[in-house]
Design a protein around this motif. Sequence first.
Motif, PDB file in Angstrom:
ATOM      1  N   ARG A  95       0.913  -1.146  -0.073  1.00 18.79           N
ATOM      2  CA  ARG A  95       0.077   0.082   0.004  1.00 18.79           C
ATOM      3  C   ARG A  95       0.910   1.357  -0.096  1.00 18.79           C
ATOM      4  NH1 ARG A  95      -4.358   0.443   4.526  1.00 18.79           N
ATOM      5  NH2 ARG A  95      -2.622   0.748   5.762  1.00 18.79           N
ATOM      6  N   SER A 100      -4.266   5.192   7.784  1.00 21.38           N
ATOM      7  CA  SER A 100      -5.541   4.423   7.621  1.00 21.38           C
ATOM      8  C   SER A 100      -6.147   4.609   6.157  1.00 21.38           C
ATOM      9  CB  SER A 100      -6.566   4.587   8.822  1.00 21.38           C
ATOM     10  OG  SER A 100      -6.828   6.022   8.859  1.00 21.38           O
ATOM     11  N   GLY A 101      -6.969   3.729   5.877  1.00 18.37           N
ATOM     12  CA  GLY A 101      -7.548   3.829   4.505  1.00 18.37           C
ATOM     13  C   GLY A 101      -6.503   3.282   3.535  1.00 18.37           C
ATOM     14  N   GLY A 102      -7.020   3.343   2.066  1.00 20.71           N
ATOM     15  CA  GLY A 102      -6.312   3.187   1.160  1.00 20.71           C
ATOM     16  C   GLY A 102      -6.333   1.663   0.692  1.00 20.71           C
ATOM     17  N   GLU A 103      -6.327   1.218  -0.512  1.00 18.58           N
ATOM     18  CA  GLU A 103      -6.434  -0.214  -1.013  1.00 18.58           C
ATOM     19  C   GLU A 103      -5.164  -0.819  -0.946  1.00 18.58           C
ATOM     20  OE1 GLU A 103      -7.036   1.383  -5.454  1.00 18.58           O
ATOM     21  OE2 GLU A 103      -6.692  -0.777  -5.503  1.00 18.58           O
ATOM     22  N   LEU A 104      -5.022  -2.056  -0.829  1.00 16.32           N
ATOM     23  CA  LEU A 104      -4.049  -2.834  -0.992  1.00 16.32           C
ATOM     24  C   LEU A 104      -4.084  -3.454  -2.214  1.00 16.32           C
ATOM     25  CD1 LEU A 104      -4.265  -2.802   2.311  1.00 16.32           C
ATOM     26  CD2 LEU A 104      -3.558  -5.164   2.406  1.00 16.32           C
ATOM     27  N   PHE A 106      -2.319  -6.765  -4.229  1.00 17.82           N
ATOM     28  CA  PHE A 106      -1.774  -8.240  -3.929  1.00 17.82           C
ATOM     29  C   PHE A 106      -1.075  -8.637  -5.001  1.00 17.82           C
ATOM     30  CE2 PHE A 106      -3.899  -9.356   0.263  1.00 17.82           C
ATOM     31  CZ  PHE A 106      -4.637  -8.466   0.257  1.00 17.82           C
TER      32      PHE A 106
END
Lengths: 115, 112
Positions: A95, A100-104, A106
């Motif tokens: 990330r 806090s927040g924010g997309e992962l 993969f």
Amino acid sequence: EAGVAQSPRYKIIEKRQSVAFWCNPISGHATLYWYQQILGQGPKLLIQFQNNGVVDDSQLPKDRFSAERLKGVDSTLKIQPAKLEDSAVYLCASRFTGGSGGELFFGEGSRLTVL
Amino acid sequence: SQQGEEDPQALSIQEGENATMNCSYKTSINNLQWYRQNSGRGLVHLILIRSNEREKHSGRLRVTLDTSKKSSSLLITASRAADTASYFCAWTGIQGAQKLVFGQGTRLTINP
């Protein structure tokens, strides 16, 4: 933009042997995660890095699992010695921000089978 | 368990129908996200909803969040065969705010 790279994709070992997984996150992503996903279940966080420091490793079985992120870029997860219950997919994610927040994002995962 | 629950565990519908998946969690959250996972692949982010939002849309996806009930739902409208996958909710708690915890997932099958 290149995605999160993981290797190997598949690994079969016998119990009590050791194995290592490698992850290269997206360039510039400070936060890196290792998740364990057992078949039919949701991913479980093993360890989270912010740059090269550990943020959370509360669910990492430290007697057999270890992880490092030298130089704050790629990371290695090691299992030694492996047990049958370690059979799972090991997912690496990254990330951009540590807040806090924010997309992962993969990787494709490394599937481990322990015989 | 720190992980919440997703309901149903498996859902099978006909192409063109709507699919609804539910997620419950146990802590106060900063935000909740939904991810899709195709068989044998990594997870792909779909949508994020913050704790002060009640509903969010993205294309054929609609997410609702009820923080008083600690629950969220994902609606996929006009489903397609390509929507066949597992869907996971995940949340970031207020404490230890960077940690993303996943639910157990719903396995969705779209029949042509």
